[in-house]
Design a protein around this motif. Structure first.
Motif, PDB file in Angstrom:
ATOM      1  N   UNK A  16      -2.159   2.945  -2.185  1.00 14.61           N
ATOM      2  CA  UNK A  16      -3.353   3.226  -1.380  1.00 14.61           C
ATOM      3  C   UNK A  16      -3.762   4.685  -1.486  1.00 14.61           C
ATOM      4  N   UNK A  17      -2.801   5.586  -1.400  1.00 12.26           N
ATOM      5  CA  UNK A  17      -3.123   7.005  -1.362  1.00 12.26           C
ATOM      6  C   UNK A  17      -3.407   7.560  -2.752  1.00 12.26           C
ATOM      7  N   UNK A  18      -2.733   7.048  -3.772  1.00 11.83           N
ATOM      8  CA  UNK A  18      -3.032   7.480  -5.141  1.00 11.83           C
ATOM      9  C   UNK A  18      -4.443   7.038  -5.519  1.00 11.83           C
ATOM     10  N   UNK A  19      -4.802   5.837  -5.112  1.00 17.74           N
ATOM     11  CA  UNK A  19      -6.165   5.357  -5.391  1.00 17.74           C
ATOM     12  C   UNK A  19      -7.185   6.212  -4.641  1.00 17.74           C
ATOM     13  N   UNK A  20      -6.881   6.569  -3.396  1.00 17.31           N
ATOM     14  CA  UNK A  20      -7.803   7.396  -2.630  1.00 17.31           C
ATOM     15  C   UNK A  20      -7.953   8.788  -3.246  1.00 17.31           C
ATOM     16  N   UNK A  72       0.816  -1.215   0.000  1.00 17.69           N
ATOM     17  CA  UNK A  72       0.000   0.000   0.000  1.00 17.69           C
ATOM     18  C   UNK A  72       0.847   1.261   0.000  1.00 17.69           C
ATOM     19  N   UNK A  73       2.105   1.152   0.422  1.00 10.93           N
ATOM     20  CA  UNK A  73       2.965   2.328   0.565  1.00 10.93           C
ATOM     21  C   UNK A  73       3.909   2.541  -0.612  1.00 10.93           C
ATOM     22  N   UNK A  74       3.765   1.743  -1.647  1.00  9.29           N
ATOM     23  CA  UNK A  74       4.600   1.922  -2.832  1.00  9.29           C
ATOM     24  C   UNK A  74       3.759   1.619  -4.062  1.00  9.29           C
ATOM     25  N   UNK A  75       4.305   1.897  -5.224  1.00 12.29           N
ATOM     26  CA  UNK A  75       3.593   1.612  -6.476  1.00 12.29           C
ATOM     27  C   UNK A  75       4.625   1.355  -7.568  1.00 12.29           C
ATOM     28  N   UNK A  87      -4.956  -2.114   7.260  1.00 12.27           N
ATOM     29  CA  UNK A  87      -4.965  -2.725   5.931  1.00 12.27           C
ATOM     30  C   UNK A  87      -6.384  -3.099   5.521  1.00 12.27           C
ATOM     31  N   UNK A  88      -7.133  -3.706   6.434  1.00 11.51           N
ATOM     32  CA  UNK A  88      -8.508  -4.109   6.113  1.00 11.51           C
ATOM     33  C   UNK A  88      -9.424  -2.893   5.982  1.00 11.51           C
ATOM     34  N   UNK A  89      -9.108  -1.799   6.679  1.00 16.18           N
ATOM     35  CA  UNK A  89      -9.874  -0.561   6.508  1.00 16.18           C
ATOM     36  C   UNK A  89      -9.699  -0.033   5.092  1.00 16.18           C
ATOM     37  N   UNK A  90      -8.461  -0.036   4.590  1.00 18.12           N
ATOM     38  CA  UNK A  90      -8.211   0.417   3.226  1.00 18.12           C
ATOM     39  C   UNK A  90      -8.965  -0.436   2.210  1.00 18.12           C
ATOM     40  N   UNK A  91      -9.159  -1.704   2.534  1.00 20.91           N
ATOM     41  CA  UNK A  91      -9.892  -2.613   1.643  1.00 20.91           C
ATOM     42  C   UNK A  91     -11.394  -2.589   1.897  1.00 20.91           C
TER      43      UNK A  91
END
Length: 470
Positions: free
Chosen positions: A293-297, A39-42, A195-199
């Motif tokens: 995670x943050x780019x998707x958000x 979630x912290x990299x892409x 992690x489950x919150x992000x999902x």
């Protein structure tokens, strides 16, 4: 000859045992530390981006680490990669030691190096590239020592290590884990909730939070999951609450974890300004200043807000990844299916259309603004009521409380507290509790609470009585 084969078989058993031990630990007892790395990299499949990002010392370990971490969203992938790396470190350490030591001493040293690398992987913030770098240096040393002639060994070792500097860079970084790590199982639970919150796996978040919530952030994520299930009032006092701090986290907090989680509530409530602020700052804290995670958000925030040009910028980045390519293409404006369009439209109903001058920690005014924009925003109403209760602001609670609509036992208990404060045992007061949405059973429980308060620790009466006692 038989003795030789027995030694080889024993070596294989040790290698298999080392792999299985690491895999079992990270797959069963410690999976979320690895899943959060994804979630912290892409990792973006774009040649100019790859050349620009992975140039300089450590190019190979950085490239290989980010490439591997893109698959860590799958529960078994992270443990598999890390277990192979740790096993390789153990084997290479043993092979190197055998150049100058006996079997037993070599085995002990290899075991210590394996254990040290193992513990480093349990650190809260750690990046896979540093394990790859360490394994790479061991490989360079082993390759140099493989030459039979001492002179060639002597010349090859510094050359291979110099090559390793170019390919692997430093095997350690002060910002990504301590020199000697230590597993923290309570923090693993917190990362699991995050992690489950992000999902948006809310049932899983609540399942993890069944144990004691030692961190305030865990209480915050538990409350969010309960609210998303429409159960915030019913579950609020199932765990101890640290005032209203369990409802909101400050955006721009010092700790990256808190800041990353802070925007989750505001995103689901409908305040995209604070959600955007949290995601932007969190992205800066991520190892590569990206973070899937943050780019998707950010893409979702801009789609909901109608900022399509900004949304397309983030979606194009995600479309060049392997894991998020299909999702990003399906979210592009003009390519959304009916279900996606309907979801985005429903989220826009919660947006605050008028500019409101307020502090980011003036939670009551922010929640009131959301309700003014959409009186049907049930989640904002629940948060407002619970904020009133956790700050023991009973007067504000009664202003926000709607009898017959807000039916949780918690709200009935709070309304009964207000009635007792306002009227007490006044003989002139002719008050019907049912007109305030209070059931007769709630009144009977209050009488029992006066006699046996310890039996009612999950009630608002107990919280209101003892919350701020020193």
């Amino acid at each position: 000859m038989n003795e030789f084969f027995m030694k080889v078989s024993k070596d294989k058993y040790f290698i298999v045992a080392a792999f299985l031990a690491a895999f079992a630990f990270f797959a069963l007892a410690y999976p979320y530390h690895l899943m959060r790395r994804e979630q912290l990299t892409l990792f973006i499949y774009d040649l100019p981006h790859i050349i620009r990002t992975y140039g300089g010392p450590g190019c190979f370990s950085g490239f290989l680490g980010d490439f591997a971490e893109q698959f860590f969203c799958f529960r078994a992938a992270g443990p598999l990669v890390v277990s192979l790396l740790l096993t390789a470190i153990g084997v290479l350490s043993y092979k190197i030691c055998r150049s100058f030591a006996g079997r037993k001493l070599s085995f002990i040293i290899a075991l210590l190096v394996y254990a040290w690398s193992f513990l480093r992987e349990t650190e809260t913030i750690f990046v896979t590239r540093y394990t790859i770098a360490f394994a790479g240096y061991l490989l360079c040393i082993y390759a140099a020592l493989s030459f039979r002639k001492p002179v060639i060994r002597f010349c090859a070792l510094p050359l291979f290590l110099l090559l390793g500097v170019g390919l692997f860079g430093s095997p350690y970084h002060k910002d990504y884990g301590k020199l000697i790590g230590k597993p923290d199982f309570e923090y693993e639970k917190l990362i699991g909730m995050d992690v489950e919150t992000a999902r948006e796996n809310w049932d899983k978040v609540l399942d993890i939070s069944k144990s004691n919530l030692l961190y305030n952030e865990a209480c915050y994520l538990h409350n969010l999951a309960a609210a998303m299930k429409g159960q915030l009032g019913d579950r609020l006092l199932s765990h101890p609450q640290n005032g209203a701090d369990g409802l909101f986290l400050m955006v721009n907090e010092v700790t990256p974890f808190s800041n990353g989680a802070a925007g989750e509530v505001w995103y689901h409530l409908g305040n995209m300004t604070l959600a955007d602020q949290s995601a932007m700052v969190s992205m800066q804290f991520s190892p590569k200043h990206t973070g899937a995670r943050y780019i998707r958000r950010l893409a979702m925030i801009n789609l909901i807000s109608g900022e399509y040009a900004a949304a397309e910028k983030y979606l194009k980045m995600l479309s060049k990844s392997l894991i998020y390519h299909k999702w990003a293409c399906g979210m592009m404006p003009g390519y959304q299916d009916a279900e996606t369009s309907a979801y985005l439209e429903s989220r826009r109903a919660d947006l605050v259309r008028n500019d409101i001058v307020s502090s980011s920690n003036d939670y009551r005014q922010l929640l009131r603004g959301l309700l003014d924009a959409n009186p049907g925003n049930r989640m904002a109403k629940e948060y407002l009521l619970c904020y009133d209760l956790l700050t023991c602001d009973i007067e504000s609670f009664m202003e926000d409380y709607t009898p017959g609509e807000d039916n949780s036992n918690l709200y009935q208990e709070a309304a009964l507290v207000w009635l007792n404060i306002k009227y007490g045992n006044s003989p002139e007061a002719d008050v019907n509790p049912e007109s305030y949405g209070i059931k007769e059973e709630t009144v009977r429980r209050l009488m029992s609470f006066y006699r046996y308060p310890e039996k009612y620790k999950n009630t608002y009466w107990y919280y209101y009585t003892y919350a701020f006692d020193e």
